[in-house]
Motif scaffolding. Sequence first.
Motif, mmCIF file in Angstrom:
data_model
loop_
_atom_site.group_PDB
_atom_site.id
_atom_site.type_symbol
_atom_site.label_atom_id
_atom_site.label_comp_id
_atom_site.label_asym_id
_atom_site.label_seq_id
_atom_site.Cartn_x
_atom_site.Cartn_y
_atom_site.Cartn_z
ATOM 1 N N TYR A 146 -19.562 102.914 24.572
ATOM 2 C CA TYR A 146 -18.770 103.542 23.506
ATOM 3 C C TYR A 146 -17.317 103.720 23.933
ATOM 4 O O TYR A 146 -16.388 103.388 23.193
ATOM 5 C CB TYR A 146 -19.383 104.889 23.140
ATOM 6 N N ILE A 147 -17.114 104.224 25.156
ATOM 7 C CA ILE A 147 -15.748 104.443 25.654
ATOM 8 C C ILE A 147 -15.024 103.118 25.859
ATOM 9 O O ILE A 147 -13.854 102.961 25.472
ATOM 10 C CB ILE A 147 -15.784 105.249 26.967
ATOM 11 N N LEU A 148 -15.717 102.146 26.450
ATOM 12 C CA LEU A 148 -15.075 100.861 26.743
ATOM 13 C C LEU A 148 -14.773 100.062 25.480
ATOM 14 O O LEU A 148 -13.705 99.458 25.362
ATOM 15 C CB LEU A 148 -15.960 100.047 27.687
ATOM 16 N N VAL A 149 -15.702 100.050 24.529
ATOM 17 C CA VAL A 149 -15.481 99.299 23.281
ATOM 18 C C VAL A 149 -14.306 99.877 22.499
ATOM 19 O O VAL A 149 -13.505 99.138 21.922
ATOM 20 C CB VAL A 149 -16.774 99.297 22.428
ATOM 21 N N ARG A 150 -14.174 101.199 22.495
ATOM 22 C CA ARG A 150 -13.051 101.836 21.794
ATOM 23 C C ARG A 150 -11.735 101.669 22.541
ATOM 24 O O ARG A 150 -10.671 101.587 21.916
ATOM 25 C CB ARG A 150 -13.325 103.331 21.603
ATOM 26 N N GLY A 151 -11.800 101.613 23.864
ATOM 27 C CA GLY A 151 -10.563 101.662 24.635
ATOM 28 C C GLY A 151 -9.998 100.338 25.085
ATOM 29 O O GLY A 151 -8.769 100.164 25.137
ATOM 30 N N ILE A 152 -10.852 99.375 25.433
ATOM 31 C CA ILE A 152 -10.369 98.108 25.995
ATOM 32 C C ILE A 152 -9.395 97.367 25.077
ATOM 33 O O ILE A 152 -8.410 96.787 25.559
ATOM 34 C CB ILE A 152 -11.573 97.214 26.385
ATOM 35 N N PRO A 153 -9.601 97.348 23.747
ATOM 36 C CA PRO A 153 -8.630 96.655 22.886
ATOM 37 C C PRO A 153 -7.209 97.210 22.979
ATOM 38 O O PRO A 153 -6.250 96.506 22.627
ATOM 39 C CB PRO A 153 -9.203 96.857 21.472
ATOM 40 N N HIS A 154 -7.059 98.428 23.428
ATOM 41 C CA HIS A 154 -5.725 99.034 23.516
ATOM 42 C C HIS A 154 -5.068 98.818 24.884
ATOM 43 O O HIS A 154 -3.911 99.205 25.074
ATOM 44 C CB HIS A 154 -5.814 100.538 23.236
ATOM 45 N N ILE A 155 -5.795 98.231 25.832
ATOM 46 C CA ILE A 155 -5.265 98.044 27.179
ATOM 47 C C ILE A 155 -4.459 96.752 27.244
ATOM 48 O O ILE A 155 -4.928 95.696 26.824
ATOM 49 C CB ILE A 155 -6.395 98.015 28.222
ATOM 50 N N SER A 156 -3.257 96.850 27.746
ATOM 51 C CA SER A 156 -2.393 95.687 27.963
ATOM 52 C C SER A 156 -1.515 95.978 29.175
ATOM 53 O O SER A 156 -1.514 97.094 29.710
ATOM 54 C CB SER A 156 -1.531 95.410 26.723
ATOM 55 N N TRP A 157 -0.760 94.977 29.586
ATOM 56 C CA TRP A 157 0.142 95.178 30.726
ATOM 57 C C TRP A 157 1.194 96.238 30.414
ATOM 58 O O TRP A 157 1.513 97.076 31.257
ATOM 59 C CB TRP A 157 0.794 93.864 31.116
#
Length: 294
Positions: free
Chosen positions: A31-42
């Motif tokens: 749940y945390i990773l699916v919600r958060g990973i799309p917002h991670i960038s350099w």
Amino acid sequence: MNAKKADKIATGILYAISGVIVLILAALLLYILVRGIPHISWDFLTKPSKAYQAGGGIGIQLFNSLYLLLITMLISFPISLGAGIYLSEYAKKNWLTDVIRTSIEILSSLPSVVVGLFGFLIFVVQMGYGFSIISGALALTFFNLPLLTRNVEESLKAVHYTQREAGLSLGLSRWETVLKVVVPEALPGILTGVILSSGRIFGEAAALIYTAGQSAPALDFSNWNPLSVSSPISIFRQAETLAVHIWKINTEGTMPDGAAVSAGASAVLILVVLLFNFGARFIGNRLYKRMTSA
């Protein structure tokens, strides 16, 4: 009901309980990773945060978390190593040893918020360090000492007594045997404990709210003056960590994209903690195989 049938039922119940726990943990992580990973960038990992504008990152908070972890381990590991060696190799069964072990147990059971309030009263107020990295590191040292000390002691006790006898039979003193024979043999276990405790420190928030502060001043990475508040290596500046930043966004965040920043920061925190845990197992196994020729 015969013994075999009862054993199968009990085994099935234990497997079911274990499966439910694993499923809950996996669901939470996903749940945390699916919600958060799309917002991670350099840019998200390197840009500073913004209070009233969208598009902020977690660069300074991520650096603060890693730097605070480094300072904490530099303080706590030598103390824990010495305490673990004393308890494993030299301590006798008497009242002093019982007091030390009881103190370790009490420290390990304290809530992190209590450790934070203790750090606030002693390091922030009485010693005058203010909200700073050194105040947070000293508070986390008390938080980390029981786990590390116990890990060092158990790793040293796991070394077979014949290793000690071999060192003494070669003419080594007791201290030389511990330093040159026992500690190297216990190194994989000690290192695994250090990495696992690092993950615990990296995700800590409650103790740091009262000691390291809740703000992240802009850093000048060309300024290497350790007394300057804008220097990245200064231990006397406030340092909002990643875990504190997540807490602050969800309680009093004012940025328009606070939900996205919180989700991305939470995913980064989870990924780093998972990296610490899997890295500890990998490095520990590699060291064990190399040192034992397994």
